[in-house]
Design an enzyme around this catalytic site. Structure first.
Site, PDB file in Angstrom:
ATOM      1  N   LYS A  76       4.197 -88.437 -78.569  1.00  0.00           N
ATOM      2  CA  LYS A  76       2.840 -88.838 -78.179  1.00  0.00           C
ATOM      3  C   LYS A  76       2.842 -89.022 -76.662  1.00  0.00           C
ATOM      4  O   LYS A  76       3.810 -89.576 -76.104  1.00  0.00           O
ATOM      5  CB  LYS A  76       2.489 -90.150 -78.895  1.00  0.00           C
ATOM      6  N   SER A 151      -5.158 -93.205 -83.044  1.00  0.00           N
ATOM      7  CA  SER A 151      -5.124 -92.463 -81.809  1.00  0.00           C
ATOM      8  C   SER A 151      -4.006 -91.433 -81.731  1.00  0.00           C
ATOM      9  O   SER A 151      -4.042 -90.581 -80.842  1.00  0.00           O
ATOM     10  CB  SER A 151      -4.973 -93.446 -80.647  1.00  0.00           C
ATOM     11  N   SER A 175      -2.946 -96.659 -85.607  1.00  0.00           N
ATOM     12  CA  SER A 175      -2.874 -95.326 -84.994  1.00  0.00           C
ATOM     13  C   SER A 175      -1.746 -94.411 -85.439  1.00  0.00           C
ATOM     14  O   SER A 175      -1.742 -93.242 -85.074  1.00  0.00           O
ATOM     15  CB  SER A 175      -2.828 -95.447 -83.481  1.00  0.00           C
TER      16      SER A 175
HETATM   17  N1  GLN Z   1      -8.352 -97.451 -83.796  1.00  0.00           N
HETATM   18  C1  GLN Z   1      -7.833 -98.682 -83.250  1.00  0.00           C
HETATM   19  C2  GLN Z   1      -8.348 -98.868 -81.844  1.00  0.00           C
HETATM   20  O1  GLN Z   1      -9.087 -98.064 -81.381  1.00  0.00           O
HETATM   21  C3  GLN Z   1      -6.339 -98.652 -83.276  1.00  0.00           C
HETATM   22  C4  GLN Z   1      -5.742 -97.869 -82.181  1.00  0.00           C
HETATM   23  C5  GLN Z   1      -4.268 -97.885 -82.190  1.00  0.00           C
HETATM   24  O2  GLN Z   1      -3.632 -98.270 -83.164  1.00  0.00           O
HETATM   25  N2  GLN Z   1      -3.703 -97.510 -81.056  1.00  0.00           N
HETATM   26  O3  GLN Z   1      -8.025 -99.826 -81.202  1.00  0.00           O
END
Ligand code: GLN
Length: 484
Positions: A76, A151, A175
């Protein structure tokens, strides 16, 4: 080659029937072939990958190879990679060449893995759909007009489409698990402190945790074993021995006590997802597991608490990107204030700005007690719910996400409905527990994921349950038709 698991690929590498260079070329060509369709990869490190593959082959020939030696992967794009752009999906870091490797990257490298490149992601890991990347949205390989989840959407889409056997991701509120669920793959978020955060660009430091995305639980076990462990450079990384996650995979599940939180099966859950989860429960029953209903009475407070804590921490973490110390700098600033304002204004996207504003507000004097402190108290209540639940069960099961992947654009103008797609995953981060998502079926052609939550440092038990499930089901080995 791309349909094989790590164990299978490793056997072939060790027997000499394929080389790491061949394997790497194969995946690089798949990335090239499908790159434009999915947009899952931001940077392809072709030359470096081939060099690493050659080194892996030499190591193999010298008899010094481990299971992961020669296996390609994607990181990532928020793990710092020495000499390679680490963009975090943001214009802010578009020209940032990391001067060092994150601990996770370093560990994968010393295991002899080959980095193919850097996976697309929501900007600064903020998002649930991978529509927030400066490098453009990522598409779901099962239905390309749908989102892959976020994400770590690039990592998940790439693994689902077999552009890489495995990838790394990070999970602050879901995410790893949510995109794994939406792309029909297996993803694991370890216990907070199990994997070093050093060199992982921070979003919300008390929640962020890196982990693997792969097609199977077995492959996650290989990756986690190499990733986990104490790192003196991360003060929240816990000094506890790393078990061998692979040996215990086959253990019998008889008598395993699994809790079903009643709050996870209420309103808001898509009926298709619900029936996939019910079928999965039946499979676990056949494997000898015992189910009981549990309650997590504060579960409904997890999204609101998270959307105070995470933005608060992000507003602080992202203050370093000001065009002076780090990040994009605007051209021709007329004075210092103009430099800050325009550099940050140009460097960050809308969602990141929204979070910085919420976080700054929640932390400001007068509001700190009302919002931030309150959210921290709620966080404690949520952890207590789990502590109580784990007194009578070994694992907790439920859906990963309330719905399958939604259409691109469907929720971009409605942040709150976007935030709710993490409603089952966020509490796990707030409590610091480990969780994983495994494929459990399809709803109208799109994958549905089952979430398994374990007690602190009990990743081995989650992996064992997931692996046994995958021995008797084939959801995890299905490949989207255009990527077979
Ligand atoms: N969707 C959640 C957010 O936007 C989690 C994101 C994540 O786990 N990095 O904060």
């Amino acid at each position: 080659m791309h349909t094989k698991t790590i164990a299978e690929l490793s056997r072939e590498l060790h027997s000499g029937s394929i080389s790491s260079v061949e394997l790497t070329r194969h995946f690089l060509s798949r990335i090239r072939q499908h790159g434009d369709t999915l947009n899952a990869v931001i940077t392809v490190t072709e030359e470096q990958a081939l060099e690493e593959a050659r080194a892996a082959d030499e190591r193999m020939a010298a008899g010094k190879a481990g299971v992961l030696t020669g296996i390609p992967l994607l990181h990532k794009d928020l793990f710092c990679t020495r000499g390679v752009r680490t963009s975090c999906g943001s214009r802010m870091l578009d020209n940032f060449i990391a001067p060092y490797d994150a601990t996770v990257v370093e560990r994968m490298r010393s295991a002899g893995m080959v980095m193919l490149g850097k996976a697309n992601m929501d900007e600064f890991a903020m998002g649930s759909s991978n529509e927030n990347s400066y490098y453009g949205l990522v598409r779901n390989p099962w239905e390309i007009d749908h989102i892959p989840g976020g994400s770590s959407g690039g990592s998940a889409a790439a693994v689902a489409a077999r552009l890489a056997p495995v990838a790394t991701g990070t999970d602050t509120g879901g995410s790893i698990r949510q995109p794994a669920s939406m792309c029909g793959i297996t993803g694991l978020k370890p216990t907070y402190g199990r994997v070093s955060r050093w060199g992982m660009i921070a979003f919300a430091s008390s929640l962020d945790q890196g982990g693997p995305l792969a097609t199977s639980a077995e492959d996650c076990a290989f990756l986690l074993g190499a990733m986990a462990g104490f790192d003196p450079r991360d003060s929240t990384c816990i000094d506890q021995p790393v078990p061998d996650y692979v040996t215990g995979l086959d253990a019998d599940l008889s008598g395993l006590r699994i809790g079903l939180p009643k709050e996870y099966f209420e309103e808001g859950l898509d009926p298709g997802v619900a029936s996939a989860i019910e079928e999965a429960i039946a499979v676990f029953k056949d494997l000898g597991a015992e189910f009981r209903e549990i309650t997590l009475p504060n579960a409904h407070l997890s999204v609101p608490a998270y959307y105070v804590v995470a933005p608060a921490e992000c507003s602080s973490n992202l203050s370093r990107f000001d065009g002076v110390r780090f990040g994009h700098r605007c051209t021709d600033p007329k004075d210092l204030v103009d430099l800050y304002e325009r550099s940050r204004g140009e460097g960050f996207g809308d969602e990141v700005k929204r979070r910085i504003m919420i976080g700054t507000y929640a932390l400001s004097s007068g509001y700190y007690d009302a919002y931030y402190l309150k959210a921290q108290k709620v966080r404690r209540l949520i952890s207590e719910d789990y502590r109580r639940a784990f007194e009578s069960v070994d694992l907790i099961l439920g859906p990963t996400s309330p719905t399958p992947a939604f259409r691109i654009g469907e929720k971009v103008d409605d942040p709150v409905s976007m935030y709710l797609s993490d409603t089952y995953t966020i509490a796990v981060n707030l409590a610091g527990l480990p969780g994983m998502s495994i494929p459990a079926g399809f709803v109208g052609g799109l994958p549905a994921g089952l979430q398994i939550v374990g007690n602190y440092f009990d990743e081995a038990r989650m992996l064992n349950a997931a692996h046994r499930f995958q021995q008797v089901t084939d959801w995890h080995s299905r490949i989207p038709r255009n990527f077979a």
